[in-house]
Design an enzyme around this catalytic site. Sequence first.
Site, short mmCIF file in Angstrom:
data_model
loop_
_atom_site.label_atom_id
_atom_site.label_comp_id
_atom_site.label_asym_id
_atom_site.label_seq_id
_atom_site.Cartn_x
_atom_site.Cartn_y
_atom_site.Cartn_z
N HIS A 116 53.51 135.82 49.20
CA HIS A 116 52.17 135.34 48.82
C HIS A 116 52.02 135.56 47.31
O HIS A 116 51.19 136.32 46.85
CB HIS A 116 51.11 136.09 49.63
CG HIS A 116 49.78 135.39 49.73
ND1 HIS A 116 49.18 135.06 50.92
CD2 HIS A 116 48.93 134.94 48.77
CE1 HIS A 116 48.02 134.46 50.70
NE2 HIS A 116 47.83 134.38 49.39
N GLU A 167 44.26 130.01 57.02
CA GLU A 167 43.17 130.42 56.12
C GLU A 167 42.06 129.38 56.17
O GLU A 167 42.32 128.18 56.18
CB GLU A 167 43.63 130.53 54.65
CG GLU A 167 44.46 131.73 54.33
CD GLU A 167 44.84 131.80 52.85
OE1 GLU A 167 44.07 131.30 52.00
OE2 GLU A 167 45.91 132.34 52.57
N TYR A 224 40.49 124.46 52.85
CA TYR A 224 39.25 124.85 52.19
C TYR A 224 38.37 123.65 51.83
O TYR A 224 37.16 123.75 51.85
CB TYR A 224 39.53 125.64 50.92
CG TYR A 224 40.06 127.03 51.21
CD1 TYR A 224 39.19 128.08 51.52
CD2 TYR A 224 41.42 127.30 51.22
CE1 TYR A 224 39.66 129.34 51.81
CE2 TYR A 224 41.90 128.57 51.51
CZ TYR A 224 41.01 129.59 51.80
OH TYR A 224 41.47 130.84 52.09
N GLU A 264 51.43 128.74 50.72
CA GLU A 264 51.00 127.75 49.74
C GLU A 264 51.96 127.56 48.57
O GLU A 264 51.60 127.82 47.40
CB GLU A 264 49.60 128.11 49.21
CG GLU A 264 48.56 128.27 50.29
CD GLU A 264 47.13 128.37 49.75
OE1 GLU A 264 46.96 128.54 48.53
OE2 GLU A 264 46.19 128.28 50.56
N ASN A 314 46.33 126.03 55.64
CA ASN A 314 45.16 126.62 54.97
C ASN A 314 44.26 125.47 54.54
O ASN A 314 44.69 124.57 53.82
CB ASN A 314 45.58 127.40 53.72
CG ASN A 314 46.35 128.66 54.07
OD1 ASN A 314 46.52 129.01 55.25
ND2 ASN A 314 46.85 129.34 53.05
N ARG A 368 46.67 138.66 59.73
CA ARG A 368 47.66 138.03 58.86
C ARG A 368 47.62 138.73 57.50
O ARG A 368 46.57 138.82 56.88
CB ARG A 368 47.34 136.53 58.69
CG ARG A 368 48.20 135.85 57.66
CD ARG A 368 47.96 134.34 57.58
NE ARG A 368 48.83 133.78 56.56
CZ ARG A 368 48.44 133.33 55.37
NH1 ARG A 368 47.16 133.32 55.05
NH2 ARG A 368 49.31 132.88 54.50
C1 FCB Z 1 44.19 130.48 48.99
C2 FCB Z 1 45.07 131.70 48.86
C3 FCB Z 1 44.38 132.99 49.13
C4 FCB Z 1 42.97 133.02 48.59
C5 FCB Z 1 42.22 131.79 49.03
C6 FCB Z 1 40.79 131.75 48.58
O1 FCB Z 1 44.67 129.45 48.21
O2 FCB Z 1 46.17 131.59 49.72
O3 FCB Z 1 45.17 134.03 48.61
O4 FCB Z 1 43.01 133.15 47.23
O5 FCB Z 1 42.87 130.64 48.58
#
Ligand code: FCB
Length: 444
Positions: free
Chosen positions: A122, A347, A295, A167, A293, A78
Site C-alpha cells: 500500500h 474501499e 470513491y 491501487e 476501491n 483489511r
Molecule cells: C485510497 C487509498 C487509501 C485512502 C483512500 C481515501 O485511494 O487506497 O489509502 O487514502 O483513498
Amino acid sequence: MNKTNKFPQDFTWGVATSAFQIEGGSAADGKGPSIWDTFCLNPNNIKDRSDGIVACDHYHRYREDAGLIASLGVDAYRFSMAWARVQPQGKGAWNEAGFDFYDRLLDELAARDVKAHLTLYHWDLPQGLQDGGGWLNRDTAHRFGDYAGEVARRFGKRIAAIATHNEPWCTANLGYGNAQFAPGVADAKQAIQVSHHLLLSHGLGMQAMRAQATSAKLGIVLNQWTADPATDSDADRAMAELEYARSVQWFMDPIFKGRYPELALRAHGADAPVVHDSDMGIIHQPIDFLGVNYYFRAWCSAAVPPLPAPALQGTTDMGWEIYPQGLPELLLKLKGEYALPPIYITENGMANPDAPVGEGDAATVPDAPRIAYVAAHLDALKSAMDQGVDVQGYFLWSLLDNFEWNSGYAKRFGIIHVDYETQKRTLKDSAIWYRNYIEAQRNS
Ligand code: FCB
C-alpha cells in the site's frame, strides 16, 4: 431493512486501513525507512506539513484497535504490511521483530474471530529499493515476488485473503506522473513504465504465493471509476473513452486478457512501456478475487475551462463528487467486459470534517453525511448484486481517522475519531450505525 437491501448471510463486512497511514513506529524495532518517510521529510509535500512518525500509533495500540474492530461486529479487517518493517532494505535480511508485530496482530484478530485481509503493498516502498531505482527498475518487481512468497510462507494459513497491490494506478500516476505522492516524480513516460513493473510484480507475487501452501485467497485491489462525458460532444465522449482505457482497462486488460488496451497504447505512443516477451504470461493468470476501491466517477470535459461535474448529491471534504450510482454502473460494465472472479469492495467511504461534541466518555462524534454516503453506496452495491455481479464483501474506509497521504491529518475518513494529541479513539455515529446495520443484516 427491506428485501432489497438484504445482503447474503455469508457476505463479508469489514473495515480497512493501511500501514503507513496508521502504524507510526516508523523506525521501531529495526524498521527501515520507506519512500513515504522520505517524502514527508520535505514538509512542502504534505498539506499540513505532517508525517507518519506517530500517525495513530497503531504499532503500539494494535490490541486496543483489534478490540475496537471486534466491537463493530465486522467479519474482517483489511490492513497492509509495511514492507520495510519486515525487510528493512526491501531485499536481503528479514527483520524478525517486524514479522513479530504482524504475528501478534494476527493473533489478536484471530482471538476475536476477525478474519485478516492483507495487502502486501500500500505505497510504502522500502527506501533502499528506491535508492536502486524504485519501481522504474524492473528488478524491484522480482524483489516484490520474494517478499510476497516469504509472507505467504509465514502467514499464508492464517490470512483469509492477500492482495498484492493497492491501487497501482496511484503508485504510478500520483507517485511518478504528477509528483503528488512519493517518490515525487513528474514524468509521464516513467509513470507508464512503472505501471508495467507494478503489474509484472503482481504476477510474480502471485506465482511466489501460489508456490506456498497458502489457504488465503489471492488477488489485487484496483481503484476504479466509470468515465462519464460531460456532454454528448465527440470530444467529451472520446475523452471519456480514453480515460477509461488509461485507468481501468490499463490494469484490467493485462490481468484478465493478457494485453494492454489498444486505445491507451496508441495514446501513449513513444511512452508505451517496454514489455518483455514473457511478461504478459506472468501477469495474465487467474486471481481468486478482485478488490475494487470506489470513491467517485471520472467526469470528462474537453472544454476549456472544463465543465465541472454536477455533484447533485454533493461533494466530500476531499472535494470528490458523491455519486453512488457509479458503483453499479462500473461493476456491470466490468462484468460485461471480463470473466471476473468474486469481487470485494475493498474501499469506500468519505472524508468529513468531524469533531467530538461533549467531554470524556460522554463525547459523541456526529457524522450524518458519512452515514448517508455509506448507506447510499450499500444500496447501490446491492442493486449491482441483484443484477448478477458476484460481490462477496464490503470494507469501509476507514476504521480510524489517519494520515491521508499528501493531505496529512487534515482529512478525516475514519468511522472512529482519533484525537492526535492524546490518541484517544471515539466511535463516530457512523461506527454505531455500521455496527447496527451489520447486526440487522445478520438477524434478518
Ligand atoms: C485510497 C487509498 C487509501 C485512502 C483512500 C481515501 O485511494 O487506497 O489509502 O487514502 O483513498
